[in-house]
Design a protein around this motif. Structure first.
Motif, PDB file in Angstrom:
ATOM      1  N   PRO A 424       1.632  -8.486  15.300  1.00  0.00           N
ATOM      2  CA  PRO A 424       1.792  -7.897  16.646  1.00  0.00           C
ATOM      3  C   PRO A 424       2.792  -6.742  16.634  1.00  0.00           C
ATOM      4  O   PRO A 424       3.781  -6.737  17.380  1.00  0.00           O
ATOM      5  N   LYS A 425       2.568  -5.774  15.766  1.00  0.00           N
ATOM      6  CA  LYS A 425       3.437  -4.597  15.660  1.00  0.00           C
ATOM      7  C   LYS A 425       2.558  -3.359  15.698  1.00  0.00           C
ATOM      8  O   LYS A 425       1.447  -3.349  15.158  1.00  0.00           O
ATOM      9  N   THR A 426       3.052  -2.333  16.317  1.00  0.00           N
ATOM     10  CA  THR A 426       2.300  -1.080  16.318  1.00  0.00           C
ATOM     11  C   THR A 426       2.388  -0.436  14.938  1.00  0.00           C
ATOM     12  O   THR A 426       3.304  -0.709  14.149  1.00  0.00           O
ATOM     13  N   ARG A 427       1.421   0.434  14.667  1.00  0.00           N
ATOM     14  CA  ARG A 427       1.434   1.123  13.379  1.00  0.00           C
ATOM     15  C   ARG A 427       2.690   1.983  13.217  1.00  0.00           C
ATOM     16  O   ARG A 427       3.227   2.107  12.120  1.00  0.00           O
ATOM     17  N   THR A 428       3.120   2.553  14.320  1.00  0.00           N
ATOM     18  CA  THR A 428       4.322   3.395  14.264  1.00  0.00           C
ATOM     19  C   THR A 428       5.530   2.580  13.840  1.00  0.00           C
ATOM     20  O   THR A 428       6.325   3.004  12.988  1.00  0.00           O
ATOM     21  N   LYS A 429       5.675   1.382  14.421  1.00  0.00           N
ATOM     22  CA  LYS A 429       6.811   0.535  14.063  1.00  0.00           C
ATOM     23  C   LYS A 429       6.741   0.091  12.609  1.00  0.00           C
ATOM     24  O   LYS A 429       7.764   0.013  11.916  1.00  0.00           O
ATOM     25  N   ILE A 430       5.522  -0.206  12.156  1.00  0.00           N
ATOM     26  CA  ILE A 430       5.371  -0.633  10.757  1.00  0.00           C
ATOM     27  C   ILE A 430       5.778   0.500   9.809  1.00  0.00           C
ATOM     28  O   ILE A 430       6.532   0.298   8.852  1.00  0.00           O
ATOM     29  N   LEU A 431       5.272   1.697  10.098  1.00  0.00           N
ATOM     30  CA  LEU A 431       5.613   2.843   9.248  1.00  0.00           C
ATOM     31  C   LEU A 431       7.105   3.155   9.304  1.00  0.00           C
ATOM     32  O   LEU A 431       7.742   3.414   8.275  1.00  0.00           O
ATOM     33  N   MET A 432       7.668   3.123  10.514  1.00  0.00           N
ATOM     34  CA  MET A 432       9.086   3.430  10.655  1.00  0.00           C
ATOM     35  C   MET A 432       9.952   2.382   9.965  1.00  0.00           C
ATOM     36  O   MET A 432      10.989   2.706   9.370  1.00  0.00           O
ATOM     37  N   ALA A 433       9.529   1.121  10.044  1.00  0.00           N
ATOM     38  CA  ALA A 433      10.298   0.059   9.391  1.00  0.00           C
ATOM     39  C   ALA A 433      10.276   0.233   7.880  1.00  0.00           C
ATOM     40  O   ALA A 433      11.310   0.091   7.205  1.00  0.00           O
ATOM     41  N   LYS A 434       9.100   0.542   7.337  1.00  0.00           N
ATOM     42  CA  LYS A 434       9.020   0.755   5.890  1.00  0.00           C
ATOM     43  C   LYS A 434       9.801   1.998   5.469  1.00  0.00           C
ATOM     44  O   LYS A 434      10.502   2.001   4.450  1.00  0.00           O
ATOM     45  N   PHE A 435       9.652   3.069   6.248  1.00  0.00           N
ATOM     46  CA  PHE A 435      10.371   4.305   5.937  1.00  0.00           C
ATOM     47  C   PHE A 435      11.881   4.061   5.958  1.00  0.00           C
ATOM     48  O   PHE A 435      12.606   4.429   5.023  1.00  0.00           O
ATOM     49  N   THR A 436      12.348   3.415   7.013  1.00  0.00           N
ATOM     50  CA  THR A 436      13.788   3.196   7.170  1.00  0.00           C
ATOM     51  C   THR A 436      14.331   2.254   6.107  1.00  0.00           C
ATOM     52  O   THR A 436      15.395   2.495   5.530  1.00  0.00           O
ATOM     53  N   SER A 437      13.610   1.178   5.838  1.00  0.00           N
ATOM     54  CA  SER A 437      14.095   0.192   4.868  1.00  0.00           C
ATOM     55  C   SER A 437      14.212   0.808   3.473  1.00  0.00           C
ATOM     56  O   SER A 437      15.212   0.606   2.773  1.00  0.00           O
ATOM     57  N   MET A 503       5.219  10.528   2.840  1.00  0.00           N
ATOM     58  CA  MET A 503       4.086  11.164   3.523  1.00  0.00           C
ATOM     59  C   MET A 503       2.832  11.116   2.639  1.00  0.00           C
ATOM     60  O   MET A 503       1.741  10.762   3.105  1.00  0.00           O
ATOM     61  N   LEU A 504       2.996  11.468   1.355  1.00  0.00           N
ATOM     62  CA  LEU A 504       1.850  11.407   0.445  1.00  0.00           C
ATOM     63  C   LEU A 504       1.337   9.983   0.303  1.00  0.00           C
ATOM     64  O   LEU A 504       0.123   9.747   0.203  1.00  0.00           O
ATOM     65  N   SER A 505       2.261   9.037   0.299  1.00  0.00           N
ATOM     66  CA  SER A 505       1.871   7.638   0.161  1.00  0.00           C
ATOM     67  C   SER A 505       0.976   7.196   1.311  1.00  0.00           C
ATOM     68  O   SER A 505       0.005   6.449   1.114  1.00  0.00           O
ATOM     69  N   VAL A 506       1.285   7.679   2.513  1.00  0.00           N
ATOM     70  CA  VAL A 506       0.487   7.317   3.693  1.00  0.00           C
ATOM     71  C   VAL A 506      -0.835   8.066   3.706  1.00  0.00           C
ATOM     72  O   VAL A 506      -1.890   7.499   4.018  1.00  0.00           O
ATOM     73  N   VAL A 507      -0.799   9.345   3.333  1.00  0.00           N
ATOM     74  CA  VAL A 507      -1.993  10.190   3.445  1.00  0.00           C
ATOM     75  C   VAL A 507      -2.948   9.969   2.277  1.00  0.00           C
ATOM     76  O   VAL A 507      -4.154   9.771   2.462  1.00  0.00           O
ATOM     77  N   VAL A 508      -2.429   9.986   1.051  1.00  0.00           N
ATOM     78  CA  VAL A 508      -3.273   9.921  -0.137  1.00  0.00           C
ATOM     79  C   VAL A 508      -3.680   8.487  -0.457  1.00  0.00           C
ATOM     80  O   VAL A 508      -4.774   8.234  -0.969  1.00  0.00           O
ATOM     81  N   LYS A 509      -2.778   7.536  -0.204  1.00  0.00           N
ATOM     82  CA  LYS A 509      -3.038   6.110  -0.427  1.00  0.00           C
ATOM     83  C   LYS A 509      -3.239   5.775  -1.908  1.00  0.00           C
ATOM     84  O   LYS A 509      -3.908   4.801  -2.243  1.00  0.00           O
ATOM     85  N   ASN A 510      -2.651   6.611  -2.780  1.00  0.00           N
ATOM     86  CA  ASN A 510      -2.750   6.383  -4.221  1.00  0.00           C
ATOM     87  C   ASN A 510      -1.344   6.419  -4.801  1.00  0.00           C
ATOM     88  O   ASN A 510      -0.629   7.417  -4.649  1.00  0.00           O
ATOM     89  N   VAL A 511      -0.954   5.336  -5.465  1.00  0.00           N
ATOM     90  CA  VAL A 511       0.421   5.217  -5.958  1.00  0.00           C
ATOM     91  C   VAL A 511       0.742   6.300  -6.982  1.00  0.00           C
ATOM     92  O   VAL A 511       1.792   6.950  -6.913  1.00  0.00           O
ATOM     93  N   ALA A 512      -0.154   6.506  -7.936  1.00  0.00           N
ATOM     94  CA  ALA A 512       0.114   7.461  -9.016  1.00  0.00           C
ATOM     95  C   ALA A 512       0.330   8.867  -8.469  1.00  0.00           C
ATOM     96  O   ALA A 512       1.285   9.565  -8.840  1.00  0.00           O
ATOM     97  N   VAL A 513      -0.558   9.286  -7.569  1.00  0.00           N
ATOM     98  CA  VAL A 513      -0.448  10.631  -7.004  1.00  0.00           C
ATOM     99  C   VAL A 513       0.803  10.745  -6.134  1.00  0.00           C
ATOM    100  O   VAL A 513       1.537  11.740  -6.195  1.00  0.00           O
TER     101      VAL A 513
END
Length: 558
Positions: A424-437, A503-513
């Motif tokens: 029950p979390k918005t995508r924004t909160k999930i992304l912000m939590a991961k970014f901040t942590s 940003m690349l991690s969210v957009v590309v979705k590929n760890v290596a890249v």
């Protein structure tokens, strides 16, 4: 807000569960402790105590191959470990005058087999007497001075001309050609100079000159034998004043030459300008000698005050030769036009040099006056080592690229992103939590490692060094007040690289890249910056983000 903080804590625990990331984090933190320990071990290694220029080689004929003369270097560490004993005095190979004495002895030995060098036996005998005089002269120095750092070592070269002059006066009755031939073997002299300075003097003038030389040499020997530093300073100041008087006489001669040869005015004016710079150089030396005497700063000792005085001397001398040319003269110098492009850019560049030199002088003067060294004068101290640790931010930035590129892309590749979406979390909160942590972990590693490095440097190199201030043009500032703003500034590249990787991690979705691209971009920016720094037309580059990805180098390479 509380739920968001809980989410951050949860994400931090998830990151720590990754053994790979945990190991890298521990290694990064451990490096902050290990580096000072390694530096401490390296500082305890015995260092080569040879600080002087390597001596001129003498030659020893070897019996191997074609009997080619092999150069040996008396006194050069690691090359010749023999010693010389003269009149019961043993001179070791690390003595500053070992090579000089070795050469004199060898010269005497070679004369036994090469007497044809001289036109007469009288000239040979006189030259041998001169060698004996110089050998005894060098031996006196070798007995009292055993290392290259001793300030008295320079007195030999200061007194050598006086020693030769005394020898000439004591043998003034020898035929002129014999005297000139013998003395010129060791001290080049024109026949006209021999006549005007020695032979053409009256008996009273010769006696007066000989008394003056005796007095000067006696004063030098007293300084040598008694290690009398105040007398040494007094002697040096007298020599500098004498040099200034001689230069003033030369300037007067050149000014008269302008009247006699107006067509040579430009060239003579340049000569006069160079002579005036020599006066400035001597005046600087006098002020530094007076400061040495006032503060009892012995030349050659490994103390920070000598480094500060060396800076003052070098910067003042550079200032005397650094000037902004007129636009007309600038345009006449093709190489300056090619280097700077325009007169306005040239003025800005030279003014920066002048300001930097003046700033260096101010820092040195303030350090000496306060008797508290600036960080730059305690090269192996806690402050300088801690300050160099700012470069550690480069490795934290690389770790940030790794963590930022992994944190979201791994969720997509492993399919765990679906588990996040059903919460029950918005995508924004999930992304912000991961970014901040993840960013908190990067900044924590950097901050905690810097703290550990400060403490470890203090343990091994002394906490007392942190108590000394750093100096600026406007005044003094405590070390931590000077260090902390720069340390915080070095977090900017870390945050930038992390945000780019995330940003690349969210957009590309590929760890290596997501990991490889930011790391390659970061390393590439360093290479591009280094290349463009060598070009003349790179001023535009300062308005791009690339130069600021290595902020630590702006501080540590000041």
């Amino acid at each position: 807000m509380i739920s968001f903080i809980r989410q951050i804590k949860y994400e931090i625990r998830n990151i720590i569960r990754s053994k790979f990331l945990l190991i890298i984090s521990v290694l990064l933190i451990a490096a902050a402790i290990v580096l000072p320990i390694l530096n401490f071990i390296a500082s305890k290694r015995p260092r080569d105590n040879y600080y002087g220029p390597y001596p001129m080689p003498i030659y020893e004929t070897m019996s191997y191959r074609d009997g080619i003369d092999r150069p040996i270097y008396p006194g050069k560490p690691g090359m010749d470990k023999d010693s010389i004993t003269i009149d019961g005095v043993t001179i070791k190979s690390d003595n500053p005058f070992f090579w000089d004495i070795s050469y004199l002895i060898q010269e005497k030995e070679q004369l036994e087999n090469n007497k044809e060098r001289f036109t007469s036996p009288e000239a040979l005998d006189l030259y041998l007497a001169l060698l004996d005089t110089e050998l005894q002269f060098s031996l006196n120095f070798a007995k009292n001075i055993t290392n290259y750092q001793d300030y008295r070592a320079s007195m030999k070269w200061m007194a050598q001309e006086s020693m030769y002059g005394k020898f000439i006066f004591e043998n003034i009755d020898v035929p002129e050609d014999v005297l000139l031939e013998a003395v010129s073997q060791r001290w080049y002299m024109e026949p006209e100079m021999l006549k005007s300075k020695y032979l053409d003097l009256t008996a009273e003038e010769r006696l007066e000159a000989l008394d003056a030389l005796d007095e000067e040499l006696a004063s030098l020997m007293a300084i040598l034998e008694n290690n009398d530093f105040p007398q040494y300073v007094d002697l040096r100041i007298k020599q500098e004043n004498k040099n200034i008087d001689n230069i003033h006489e030369q300037i007067a001669v050149q000014e008269q030459e302008i009247i006699n040869n107006p067509s040579q005015e430009d060239m003579i004016n340049q000569m006069i300008l160079d002579l005036k710079r020599q006066i400035t150089y001597s005046e600087n030396n006098i002020s530094l000698l007076q400061l040495r005497l006032e503060k009892n700063i012995i030349p050659g000792e490994d103390v920070w005050q000598n480094y500060a005085l060396s800076d003052m001397e070098n910067y003042r001398n550079q200032l005397s030769y650094t000037e902004i040319l007129t636009e007309e003269k600038f345009n006449q110098e093709t190489w300056l036009v090619q280097q700077h492009g325009s007169y306005s850019k040239y003025v800005v560049a030279i003014q920066k040099q002048i300001d930097a030199l003046n700033n260096g002088i101010i820092i040195a003067e303030k350090s000496i006056d306060a008797d508290k060294p600036d960080m730059k004068y305690v090269n192996g101290g806690s402050r300088s080592r801690t300050f160099q640790f700012l470069n550690y931010s480069i490795f934290v930035a690389l770790f940030a690229a790794l963590l930022g590129g992994w944190i979201m892309a791994s969720e997509f590749q492993q399919g765990t992103i679906r588990l996040l979406m059903i919460r029950p979390k918005t995508r924004t909160k999930i992304l912000m939590a991961k970014f901040t942590s993840a960013l908190v972990i990067c900044l924590f590693i950097y901050g905690f490692s810097s703290l550990l490095n400060i403490v470890t440097n203090g343990i091994f190199f002394g906490f007392s060094d942190y108590a000394f201030p750093n100096y600026t043009v406007s005044g003094e500032i405590g070390f931590f007040g000077y260090y902390l703003p720069k340390m915080l500034a070095c977090t900017i590249p870390v945050i930038f690289i992390f945000a780019f990787a995330f940003m690349l991690s969210v957009v590309v979705k590929n760890v290596a890249v997501s990991i490889a691209v930011p790391i390659a971009a970061y390393i590439g920016s360093t290479i591009v910056t280094s290349i463009l720094a060598l070009t003349r037309s790179s001023s535009w580059f300062a308005y791009t983000p690339l130069p600021y990805l290595q902020l630590s180098t702006f501080f540590t390479q000041e």
